[in-house]
Design a protein around this motif. Sequence first.
Motif, PDB file in Angstrom:
ATOM      1  N   LEU A  12      24.387 -31.558  13.155  1.00 43.29           N
ATOM      2  CA  LEU A  12      24.304 -31.452  11.693  1.00 43.29           C
ATOM      3  C   LEU A  12      24.533 -32.809  11.027  1.00 43.29           C
ATOM      4  CD1 LEU A  12      26.197 -28.099  11.111  1.00 43.29           C
ATOM      5  CD2 LEU A  12      23.790 -28.540  10.550  1.00 43.29           C
ATOM      6  N   VAL A  13      25.526 -33.543  11.502  1.00 43.46           N
ATOM      7  CA  VAL A  13      25.819 -34.863  10.937  1.00 43.46           C
ATOM      8  C   VAL A  13      24.631 -35.805  11.164  1.00 43.46           C
ATOM      9  CG1 VAL A  13      27.287 -36.920  11.175  1.00 43.46           C
ATOM     10  CG2 VAL A  13      28.328 -34.645  11.032  1.00 43.46           C
ATOM     11  N   ALA A  14      24.078 -35.792  12.364  1.00 47.11           N
ATOM     12  CA  ALA A  14      22.914 -36.639  12.652  1.00 47.11           C
ATOM     13  C   ALA A  14      21.734 -36.254  11.759  1.00 47.11           C
ATOM     14  CB  ALA A  14      22.526 -36.526  14.124  1.00 47.11           C
ATOM     15  N   TYR A  15      21.535 -34.956  11.581  1.00 48.88           N
ATOM     16  CA  TYR A  15      20.459 -34.466  10.725  1.00 48.88           C
ATOM     17  C   TYR A  15      20.632 -34.970   9.297  1.00 48.88           C
ATOM     18  CZ  TYR A  15      18.025 -30.999   7.815  1.00 48.88           C
ATOM     19  OH  TYR A  15      17.254 -30.376   6.867  1.00 48.88           O
ATOM     20  N   VAL A  16      21.794 -34.778   8.724  1.00 50.17           N
ATOM     21  CA  VAL A  16      22.043 -35.205   7.343  1.00 50.17           C
ATOM     22  C   VAL A  16      21.978 -36.733   7.235  1.00 50.17           C
ATOM     23  CG1 VAL A  16      23.740 -35.221   5.459  1.00 50.17           C
ATOM     24  CG2 VAL A  16      23.291 -33.111   6.716  1.00 50.17           C
TER      25      VAL A  16
END
Length: 173
Positions: A12-16
């Motif tokens: 999720l962090v990488a996506y955002v």
Amino acid sequence: MNVPAPAGIATLVAYVATIPAANLAVTHFGAVPVGFGYAAPAGVYMVGLALVLRDLARESAGRGAVLAAIAVGTILSYLLADPGLAGASAAAFAVAETMDFVVYEPLRKRGLLIAMLVSNAVGLLADSLLFLKLAFGSFEYLPGQILGKAWMTFAAIAVLALLRRRKQASASA
């Protein structure tokens, strides 16, 4: 409320994180070559990666977490983009990622790679059309946008297929 596992949180962090990276790339690098004589705004690779990471985040963190990440990404896209691109960036991100999500969900039953390939095709086309029209009022970069995002999808699918094959080989050994 279910809290995603560390792998889900990392995805999720990488996506955002792809959102500010894409906006910074467009602002600082302009257009970049993507192959076959085409160019696209420099954020093209990060947006292609975002589509892939969205699908992986769905698998590792769940539907609710991904919908929240799309909302956060839309807000970040608006806040962190160059003021002239903010609306186009946020609108394209919100629409494309939601379309990717809607297409991906029913295809999950057919397998990750098929769902990813089809949903990313829809998402990259929606993102390209909307961003280019709103940001530049032109589709001059459309072939490059599609090609650059497709490179990221194909690369991710190749890596995931290799990882799956390696996992299956080690499980049967």
